[in-house]
Design an enzyme around this catalytic site. Structure first.
Site, mmCIF file in Angstrom:
data_model
loop_
_atom_site.group_PDB
_atom_site.id
_atom_site.type_symbol
_atom_site.label_atom_id
_atom_site.label_comp_id
_atom_site.label_asym_id
_atom_site.label_seq_id
_atom_site.Cartn_x
_atom_site.Cartn_y
_atom_site.Cartn_z
ATOM 1 N N ARG A 18 46.810 46.938 67.850
ATOM 2 C CA ARG A 18 46.927 48.104 66.959
ATOM 3 C C ARG A 18 47.923 49.145 67.479
ATOM 4 N NH1 ARG A 18 41.167 50.164 65.726
ATOM 5 N NH2 ARG A 18 41.027 49.713 67.944
ATOM 6 N N ASN A 36 41.462 46.864 62.350
ATOM 7 C CA ASN A 36 40.930 45.546 62.714
ATOM 8 C C ASN A 36 39.955 45.084 61.647
ATOM 9 O OD1 ASN A 36 42.260 45.205 65.113
ATOM 10 N ND2 ASN A 36 40.621 46.047 66.368
#
Ligand code: ZN
Ligand code: ZN
Length: 515
Positions: A18, A36
């Protein structure tokens, strides 16, 4: 101007994916978000069409070394009125996320560990989003610190700050810690006395140089270590392990391997990869004593993959690092097991207080010209990454063979192969086998309906299989080898297969096999 919705599937949790996406988007002036999901990652990006295209390219080409992207689906969606790019928190959902394997210490962390001005100078648990323990410390899914054995360590304010800063390379690095707040090593004599007033790792190296045999706690368990140049001490270790000739693994820094074995560029690259397996290399005449691999043209060599290994090797360049176990029992991972099982061979043990939740042996393989890395034992660095199957399967548990057991739990197109379990002929190994099946079923949410076992009625694995509810399929041992070969190479034709692999129970109830 364009907006794309991107769905990525693979291993993205716990590997710095990320923050990587965030930095890419920011550098290309894109707005949107990353989040996610249960089986991967959701991204939306908006900006100049050219930048969006470049973003998609970078996603594949520049991803963090430990991330694994199996598939990316991108579709154009309507534009939105947003200026920033955000990392969205993902809530817990009913699905599961993949678990990352343990990852060898990265070069950035090593640079910090050797920098005397860095706050983690010589810190033996240094890690970041690109490296460190994962599989070996996870207790529950999804992976975050509270569900790992790092939960007992509360982050200091400096570490907490790194953990929360998107621009920091330790953003959301779950095992992040330092010498203020992290685990500690200690050296103890085999009768449990703590060796005081010494730096434990330096003292361990000093004792190893003096010919001691010491158990060292690493990532997936303990190793038994000794000086690989000392014939007498290696011979003693062999006698204990009841291994008269089988090669013992050596650990050496990559720049020192040249002096003991022949290594080509590809093999050097295998050592540099996050898996850091034991690699079989043709040996040179060198300081390594003959007892390490008697009458064998190869040495099994691995590079240091945990910070403690690097620190040890800076004092003593060539160590025998063999799995700490008795014969074919599972790898020892607790201090009590060292005391109980290894007291007759080790004088000391170097241990730490970060619990190993899931034991994991070192992986082993060799480089085959033109074919790349060929795996002999698929364990640390690989498990529990699934192998992709060419077609869907019903929830299946294949319990594996009697010797060198691994089992596989599969559903749809994912096959989760267990770590190396060992020979299923003692209670300890059977307990480990059962423990891992239960964990795999829980982590990957697969309740097997089909149970596959060896045709041999007396194997322990067959007996276990028969006690599990579900439809059973018995497979002849050599047939299983041939079918797995067909699966690996995706061959669907009729074939004549020849498997040279010792003996197995034949379909006529007689002994089959060839060497
Ligand atoms: Zn790192
Ligand atoms: Zn800290």
């Amino acid at each position: 101007m364009q907006r794309k919705k991107i769905k990525g599937k693979g291993i993205v949790r716990g590997v710095g994916f990320r923050p990587f996406v965030y930095r890419c988007a920011r550098d290309l002036s894109l707005s949107g978000y990353v989040r996610n999901t249960t089986d991967g990652v959701d991204i939306e990006v908006q900006g100049a069409t050219e930048s969006v295209a470049r973003f998609l390219r970078e996603l594949r080409l520049k991803k963090p070394p430990a991330a694994r992207i199996d598939s990316v689906l991108a579709e154009t969606v309507p534009l939105r009125n947003a200026k920033s790019f955000d990392i969205k928190v993902s809530g817990l959902s009913k699905g599961f996320t993949q678990i990352s394997p343990d990852i060898a210490t990265c070069t950035d962390c090593l640079a910090e560990m050797y920098d005397s001005c860095d706050r983690r100078f010589h810190f033996p648990f240094i890690n970041c989003t690109n490296c460190g323990p994962r599989y070996s410390i996870i207790q529950k899914t999804p992976y975050d610190r509270q569900r790992t054995t790092m939960r007992s360590f509360t982050m200091c304010s400096d570490c907490a700050h790194e953990f929360k800063s998107v621009s920091d390379r330790r953003f959301h690095a779950q095992p992040d810690c330092c010498s203020i707040c992290g685990p500690v090593f200690e050296l103890r004599t085999i009768d449990k006395k703590k060796v005081r007033n010494v730096e434990p790792i330096t003292e361990t190296a000093r004792l190893l140089k003096r010919g001691k045999i010491i158990a060292i706690k690493g990532i997936g368990g303990f190793h038994i270590a000794c000086d690989a140049t000392n014939s007498q001490v290696v011979r003693r270790l062999r006698e204990f392990k009841h291994r008269p000739t089988k090669p013992l693994a050596i650990m050496a820094a990559v720049q020192d391997i040249d002096t003991i074995a022949f290594m080509n560029r590809d093999e050097e690259n295998i050592f540099a990869a996050p898996v850091a397996p034991i690699l079989l290399l043709a040996k040179k005449k060198s300081v390594i004593c003959e007892e390490v691999a008697p009458n064998n043209p190869y040495l099994g060599i691995m590079v240091p993959y945990a910070p403690v290994h690097h620190l040890l090797l800076s004092h003593i360049p060539f160590l025998v690092m063999t799995s700490a176990n008795i014969q074919d029992e599972p790898l020892v991972k607790e201090d009590e097991e060292v005391i109980e099982k290894l007291a007759t061979i080790v004088s000391h043990y170097l241990t730490h207080n970060r619990r190993i939740e899931n034991r994991c042996d070192d992986s082993i393989g060799f480089y085959l010209d033109g074919k790349g890395f060929s795996i002999l034992r698929r364990s640390r660095g690989y498990v529990p990454t699934p192998v992709s199957l060419p077609r869907d399967v019903v929830p299946t548990l294949a319990v594996g063979p009697y010797l060198k057991n691994t089992f596989t739990l599969a559903h749809k197109r994912d096959a989760y192969i267990s770590p190396h379990i060992g020979d299923l002929d003692n209670l300890e190994t059977l307990a480990f086998f059962n423990e891992m099946i239960a964990k795999y079923e829980r982590w990957f949410r697969i309740k097997p309906e089909l149970i596959v076992h060896d045709l041999h009625p007396d194997y322990l694995s067959t007996k276990v299989a028969q006690d599990i509810p579900g439809r059973k399929v018995a497979v002849q041992h050599h047939m299983a080898h041939i079918v797995s070969c067909l699966g690996e190479h995706q061959v669907y034709d009729d074939v004549i297969g020849i498997a040279f692999d010792g003996t197995g129970y034949g379909i006529d109830g007689k002994i089959w096999g060839a060497e």
